[in-house]
Design a protein around this motif. Structure first.
Motif, PDB file in Angstrom:
ATOM      1  N   ARG A 165     -20.938  10.746 -15.352  1.00 29.39           N
ATOM      2  CA  ARG A 165     -20.263   9.542 -15.850  1.00 29.39           C
ATOM      3  C   ARG A 165     -20.825   8.269 -15.222  1.00 29.39           C
ATOM      4  NH1 ARG A 165     -16.142  13.200 -15.053  1.00 29.39           N
ATOM      5  NH2 ARG A 165     -15.538  12.234 -13.073  1.00 29.39           N
ATOM      6  N   GLY A 166     -21.765   8.407 -14.303  1.00 27.49           N
ATOM      7  CA  GLY A 166     -22.354   7.251 -13.638  1.00 27.49           C
ATOM      8  C   GLY A 166     -21.428   6.634 -12.612  1.00 27.49           C
ATOM      9  N   GLU A 167     -20.445   7.396 -12.136  1.00 22.77           N
ATOM     10  CA  GLU A 167     -19.485   6.884 -11.167  1.00 22.77           C
ATOM     11  C   GLU A 167     -19.979   6.986  -9.732  1.00 22.77           C
ATOM     12  OE1 GLU A 167     -15.619   8.143 -13.880  1.00 22.77           O
ATOM     13  OE2 GLU A 167     -15.994   9.209 -12.007  1.00 22.77           O
ATOM     14  N   LYS A 168     -20.959   7.827  -9.501  1.00 24.71           N
ATOM     15  CA  LYS A 168     -21.521   8.020  -8.157  1.00 24.71           C
ATOM     16  C   LYS A 168     -23.017   7.765  -8.202  1.00 24.71           C
ATOM     17  CE  LYS A 168     -18.287   9.906  -5.441  1.00 24.71           C
ATOM     18  NZ  LYS A 168     -17.904   9.436  -4.152  1.00 24.71           N
ATOM     19  N   ASN A 169     -23.512   7.157  -7.135  1.00 25.11           N
ATOM     20  CA  ASN A 169     -24.959   7.068  -6.956  1.00 25.11           C
ATOM     21  C   ASN A 169     -25.401   8.369  -6.313  1.00 25.11           C
ATOM     22  OD1 ASN A 169     -25.653   4.501  -7.941  1.00 25.11           O
ATOM     23  ND2 ASN A 169     -24.832   3.543  -6.106  1.00 25.11           N
ATOM     24  N   ALA A 170     -26.304   9.060  -6.952  1.00 22.99           N
ATOM     25  CA  ALA A 170     -26.767  10.343  -6.438  1.00 22.99           C
ATOM     26  C   ALA A 170     -27.717  10.133  -5.268  1.00 22.99           C
ATOM     27  CB  ALA A 170     -27.472  11.118  -7.541  1.00 22.99           C
ATOM     28  N   THR A 171     -27.648  11.031  -4.310  1.00 21.00           N
ATOM     29  CA  THR A 171     -28.640  11.025  -3.238  1.00 21.00           C
ATOM     30  C   THR A 171     -29.899  11.715  -3.752  1.00 21.00           C
ATOM     31  OG1 THR A 171     -27.948  13.164  -2.364  1.00 21.00           O
ATOM     32  CG2 THR A 171     -26.817  11.208  -1.487  1.00 21.00           C
ATOM     33  N   LEU A 172     -30.997  11.476  -3.083  1.00 17.18           N
ATOM     34  CA  LEU A 172     -32.236  12.155  -3.463  1.00 17.18           C
ATOM     35  C   LEU A 172     -32.074  13.666  -3.341  1.00 17.18           C
ATOM     36  CD1 LEU A 172     -34.887   9.825  -1.803  1.00 17.18           C
ATOM     37  CD2 LEU A 172     -34.319  10.013  -4.231  1.00 17.18           C
ATOM     38  N   GLU A 173     -31.354  14.089  -2.316  1.00 21.23           N
ATOM     39  CA  GLU A 173     -31.132  15.524  -2.119  1.00 21.23           C
ATOM     40  C   GLU A 173     -30.341  16.128  -3.288  1.00 21.23           C
ATOM     41  OE1 GLU A 173     -29.071  18.613   1.061  1.00 21.23           O
ATOM     42  OE2 GLU A 173     -29.124  16.481   1.526  1.00 21.23           O
ATOM     43  N   SER A 174     -29.290  15.441  -3.731  1.00 23.03           N
ATOM     44  CA  SER A 174     -28.499  15.999  -4.829  1.00 23.03           C
ATOM     45  C   SER A 174     -29.271  15.950  -6.148  1.00 23.03           C
ATOM     46  CB  SER A 174     -27.148  15.298  -4.951  1.00 23.03           C
ATOM     47  OG  SER A 174     -27.296  13.939  -5.244  1.00 23.03           O
ATOM     48  N   ILE A 175     -30.064  14.913  -6.361  1.00 20.33           N
ATOM     49  CA  ILE A 175     -30.908  14.853  -7.564  1.00 20.33           C
ATOM     50  C   ILE A 175     -31.878  16.033  -7.575  1.00 20.33           C
ATOM     51  CG2 ILE A 175     -32.829  13.579  -8.644  1.00 20.33           C
ATOM     52  CD1 ILE A 175     -30.210  12.360  -9.366  1.00 20.33           C
ATOM     53  N   GLU A 176     -32.464  16.325  -6.418  1.00 20.99           N
ATOM     54  CA  GLU A 176     -33.380  17.458  -6.329  1.00 20.99           C
ATOM     55  C   GLU A 176     -32.653  18.771  -6.633  1.00 20.99           C
ATOM     56  OE1 GLU A 176     -36.793  19.110  -3.324  1.00 20.99           O
ATOM     57  OE2 GLU A 176     -34.925  18.436  -2.407  1.00 20.99           O
ATOM     58  N   LYS A 177     -31.457  18.942  -6.089  1.00 15.09           N
ATOM     59  CA  LYS A 177     -30.678  20.160  -6.351  1.00 15.09           C
ATOM     60  C   LYS A 177     -30.353  20.300  -7.838  1.00 15.09           C
ATOM     61  CE  LYS A 177     -28.333  20.614  -1.876  1.00 15.09           C
ATOM     62  NZ  LYS A 177     -27.006  20.637  -1.218  1.00 15.09           N
ATOM     63  N   VAL A 178     -29.959  19.202  -8.451  1.00 13.41           N
ATOM     64  CA  VAL A 178     -29.586  19.234  -9.863  1.00 13.41           C
ATOM     65  C   VAL A 178     -30.802  19.537 -10.739  1.00 13.41           C
ATOM     66  CG1 VAL A 178     -28.773  17.819 -11.803  1.00 13.41           C
ATOM     67  CG2 VAL A 178     -27.545  17.776  -9.619  1.00 13.41           C
ATOM     68  N   THR A 179     -31.922  18.854 -10.494  1.00 16.65           N
ATOM     69  CA  THR A 179     -33.109  19.101 -11.321  1.00 16.65           C
ATOM     70  C   THR A 179     -33.634  20.519 -11.130  1.00 16.65           C
ATOM     71  OG1 THR A 179     -34.563  18.058  -9.675  1.00 16.65           O
ATOM     72  CG2 THR A 179     -33.808  16.681 -11.512  1.00 16.65           C
ATOM     73  N   LEU A 203     -38.460  16.012 -11.871  1.00 12.42           N
ATOM     74  CA  LEU A 203     -37.991  14.653 -11.607  1.00 12.42           C
ATOM     75  C   LEU A 203     -38.592  13.694 -12.625  1.00 12.42           C
ATOM     76  CD1 LEU A 203     -38.191  14.590  -7.712  1.00 12.42           C
ATOM     77  CD2 LEU A 203     -36.121  14.573  -9.106  1.00 12.42           C
ATOM     78  N   GLU A 204     -39.829  13.949 -12.998  1.00 13.12           N
ATOM     79  CA  GLU A 204     -40.496  13.113 -14.000  1.00 13.12           C
ATOM     80  C   GLU A 204     -39.714  13.119 -15.307  1.00 13.12           C
ATOM     81  OE1 GLU A 204     -44.642  12.878 -16.569  1.00 13.12           O
ATOM     82  OE2 GLU A 204     -44.482  14.339 -14.963  1.00 13.12           O
ATOM     83  N   ASP A 205     -39.261  14.309 -15.746  1.00 14.30           N
ATOM     84  CA  ASP A 205     -38.474  14.376 -16.985  1.00 14.30           C
ATOM     85  C   ASP A 205     -37.166  13.603 -16.860  1.00 14.30           C
ATOM     86  OD1 ASP A 205     -40.327  15.926 -18.338  1.00 14.30           O
ATOM     87  OD2 ASP A 205     -39.373  17.816 -17.783  1.00 14.30           O
TER      88      ASP A 205
END
Length: 112
Positions: A42-56, A63-65
Motif C-alpha cells: 500500500r506504500g505505507e512503509k518505506n522498505a529497507t534494502l534488506e526487506s526488498i532483497e527478501k521480497v524479490t 531488483l532490476e525488474d
C-alpha cells in the motif's frame, strides 16, 4: 508516503499476484510479517534494502525488474503511463497482446 513507495508497493503486489501468492504466503517465503507486506504494497512503509532483497528473492524477480522504468516524481501523465506499464509487465505476452487489442477497440470506440 512518497509516490516511489506506492509504485514499488504496487509492483510488489503485481508480482505477488502473478505468482498466485497471498500476502501471508509471500511473507512466509520472505521471512517477513504479513502486516509488513501489506504495508509495503500500500506504500505505507518505506522498505529497507534488506526487506526488498527478501521480497524479490521470494518472488524470484530481480531488483532490476522491480525498479525498471521508475523515475522520481513523475507528472500525472507519466505516473498514469507508469502504472499501465507496471501492470502489463507482470502479465504474460498473450495477456499483453489481448489487452493491446482491447485498447485499440476502446480507442476506436472513443474516437467515434
Amino acid at each position: 508516503m512518497s509516490d516511489l513507495s506506492k509504485v514499488i508497493g504496487e509492483r510488489i503486489r503485481n508480482f505477488r499476484k502473478e505468482k498466485g501468492l497471498s500476502q501471508e504466503e509471500l511473507a512466509n517465503m520472505a521471512n517477513l510479517h504479513a502486516t509488513y507486506i501489506g504495508q509495503l504494497e500500500r506504500g505505507e512503509k518505506n522498505a529497507t534494502l534488506e526487506s526488498i532483497e527478501k521480497v524479490t528473492n521470494a518472488l524470484e524477480v530481480s531488483l532490476e525488474d522491480l525498479f525498471r522504468s521508475i523515475r522520481p516524481k513523475p507528472n500525472a501523465q507519466e505516473y498514469t503511463l507508469s502504472q499501465i506499464v507496471t501492470r502489463l509487465q507482470t502479465r504474460s505476452i498473450e495477456d499483453q497482446k489481448t489487452i493491446l487489442k482491447l485498447l485499440d477497440l476502446l480507442l476506436e470506440w472513443k474516437d467515434q
